[in-house]
Scaffold this motif. Structure first.
Motif: not given
Length: 255
Positions: A36-39, A59-61, A149-151
């Motif tokens: 779920i990515p941040a906007a 890669t993101g945080e 984002g959240v995995h």
């Protein structure tokens, strides 16, 4: 929205996405469907690639990762995102991108005919390490803090534990032989997996099929001793009801 159908297996599906995007895309972002990515994730990734032409993969945080603790639900993910706030992008070097969220510059991929290794079947365990180290020869591999984002780590529909357990040993060995993973990292990775599966079995982990994974670990070690260990061996294990398969990828492209 364009839906692209590929053959079974994470690596082959990601290659199909690359082929479809190659003609008109500069940056391709792979997101697992339980990430779920941040906007602001896409805009922040785009800004980093625009400002750093030497970056090949990013890669993101990951603010929270359900893979580590049995899975997160959507409400928890949204809560984490809402309470995290915003922060400026901070770019740091990283050994490899995390497969649940990877942004790739396509020019070196096309110029050097790079692809996800389809010898890593089904789950494609460590495909992110292999691809990251391959493209890192032609640019920087970075982590972008602030692209968040959240995995969720959803476990339904995942591949059987025995298959994944075998891959946890066979795939690092394959990558060492290929030259995209050091022996030290491979030994550490295999050791952590076997230790986690043994500990989970001893403490009666009901969330993960630890017995199946440990059985696969031991079978792969046995195959290694007799010289026949191979990632593709998991295709010989039959096709029981799926339990631990990875999330499919959603690819976002940006001109």
């Amino acid at each position: 929205v364009e839906v692209i159908v590929g053959s079974r297996g994470l690596t082959s599906q990601r290659n199909r996405i690359i082929q479809a995007a190659a003609a008109d895309t500069d940056i391709l972002i792979f997101l697992d469907d339980d990430f779920i990515p941040a906007a602001t994730l896409l805009s922040r990734m785009a800004a980093v690639f625009a400002a750093n032409p030497d970056v090949a993969i990013a890669t993101g945080e990951v603010l929270a990762d359900g893979i580590l603790d049995g899975g997160l639900n959507m409400s928890k993910a949204l809560q984490v995102l809402e309470t995290a706030g915003e922060r400026a992008e901070q770019v740091t070097e990283v050994y490899n991108a995390y497969g649940c969220n990877m942004a790739v510059r396509l020019s070196p991929v096309l110029q050097h005919a790079l692809a996800f290794d389809e010898q890593l079947p089904l789950y494609g365990w460590l495909e992110d390490v292999d691809f990251s180290r391959s493209i890192a020869r032609y640019g920087r591999s970075v982590r972008v803090e602030g692209a968040r984002g959240v995995h969720l780590g959803v476990r339904s529909g995942r591949q059987p534990g025995r298959r994944l357990g075998y891959s946890q040993v066979a795939n690092p060995v394959y990558l060492v032989r290929k030259g995209t993973m050091s022996k030290g990292r491979a030994v550490a990775q295999i050791g952590r997996n076997i230790l986690a599966n043994t500990r989970g079995l001893l403490f009666n982990d009901r969330v993960i099929d630890r017995w199946g994974r440990l059985n696969g670990n031991l079978l792969a070690l046995s195959d290694l001793l007799v010289g026949r260990v191979s990632p593709s061996r998991i295709l010989e294990f039959g096709n029981p009801a799926p339990r631990e398969m990875p999330s499919p990828s959603i690819a976002t492209k940006r001109r």
